[in-house]
Design a protein around this motif. Structure first.
Motif, PDB file in Angstrom:
ATOM      1  N   GLN A  47      19.861  61.920 -18.162  1.00  0.00           N
ATOM      2  CA  GLN A  47      19.828  60.878 -17.127  1.00  0.00           C
ATOM      3  C   GLN A  47      19.124  61.367 -15.853  1.00  0.00           C
ATOM      4  N   GLN A  48      17.879  61.816 -16.043  1.00  0.00           N
ATOM      5  CA  GLN A  48      17.163  62.494 -14.963  1.00  0.00           C
ATOM      6  C   GLN A  48      16.223  61.571 -14.190  1.00  0.00           C
ATOM      7  N   PHE A  49      16.750  60.461 -13.684  1.00  0.00           N
ATOM      8  CA  PHE A  49      15.955  59.641 -12.766  1.00  0.00           C
ATOM      9  C   PHE A  49      16.885  59.043 -11.721  1.00  0.00           C
ATOM     10  N   SER A  50      16.307  58.693 -10.592  1.00  0.00           N
ATOM     11  CA  SER A  50      17.033  57.990  -9.535  1.00  0.00           C
ATOM     12  C   SER A  50      16.103  56.960  -8.917  1.00  0.00           C
ATOM     13  N   ILE A  51      16.679  56.021  -8.188  1.00  0.00           N
ATOM     14  CA  ILE A  51      15.916  54.951  -7.542  1.00  0.00           C
ATOM     15  C   ILE A  51      16.190  54.977  -6.045  1.00  0.00           C
TER      16      ILE A  51
END
Length: 251
Positions: A47-51
């Motif tokens: 889960q290696q994303f962010s917004i």
């Protein structure tokens, strides 16, 4: 052809929207978009994303200047999608572990893939709600400056932006390459005669002509042979240096 369901109808009618009405995206709509992003497929469950939702006017203006597109940060919502390996580093650090493989190109590619899939999921969700959007690769026009503007910590990197809102235009459906040029069975073709694209060039030519007769009338092959792919130095060439500055792709 099979009867199209609602999802396929939305996908096959995708149009890039670059002009948005002042009508705001509601908090409920935003929440649904973020949930769609959250449920995106993820490599190894890392889960290696962010917004980043950009609401600060100064940051919007800076990103608009970097992108050189006047609709960026205007009506609607401006979202910046990050490859985020910092969160997993913080988890490892607090559990007594080192940075491990998080600074390798392999792990960055996994994070990038997570993030790109999340962008597409978010845009599809937006279109299903009657919203429109444009994916912003243009935020890469000055990668070092963008990292500064967003005040990002190490092990994070902004890859794509997404401007979403209520459409204030109805563009034509832009013709894509026929499947015979993009889908192959078992083996990639070793020969590619450019003249086979003549019919597609005519379709693209007509598309541009109908879209705006006062602007360029272009074809696909002439665009590929244009200055956009000629050898030249741009600030986009700083991407590798910017990645290294963020502690990424170091091996």
């Amino acid at each position: 052809m099979e009867k199209l369901n609602e999802t396929l109808t939305t996908q096959l009618n995708h149009r890039t929207i670059r002009k948005f009405s002042p009508k705001p995206v509601t908090q409920n709509e935003l929440a649904l978009l973020f949930e769609a992003a959250r449920h995106t497929s993820t490599s190894e469950f890392l889960q290696q994303f962010s917004i980043l939702r950009i609401t600060d006017p100064a940051k919007k203006e800076a990103i608009r200047e970097i992108s050189h597109q006047d609709y960026v940060g205007g009506n609607g919502e401006l979202l910046i999608f990050l490859a985020d390996l910092n969160r997993n580093y913080q988890i490892r650090k607090q559990l007594g572990k080192d940075v491990g493989r998080l600074q390798t190109t392999d792990l960055f590619f996994q994070a990038q893939n997570d993030m790109v899939l999340a962008v597409q999921n978010t845009l599809l969700a937006a279109e299903s709600l009657g919203l429109g959007g444009v994916i912003l690769g243009s935020i890469n026009d000055d990668p070092k400056r963008l990292v500064e503007v967003l005040e990002l910590p190490k092990l994070t990197y902004p890859i794509l932006g997404l401007q979403i809102g209520h459409p204030a235009q109805e563009p034509q459906l832009k013709p894509r390459l026929p499947l015979e040029f993009t889908v192959f069975e078992n083996d990639y073709p070793t020969e590619f005669p450019v003249e086979k694209l003549a019919d597609y060039d005519k379709i693209v030519h007509t598309y541009y002509d109908l879209r705006d007769a006062n602007r360029r009338v272009d074809e696909f092959t002439t665009q590929i042979a244009s200055a956009k792919l000629d050898k030249r130095v741009t600030k986009r060439d700083d991407i590798v240096a910017a990645l290294h500055h963020q502690g990424l792709c170091l091996e």
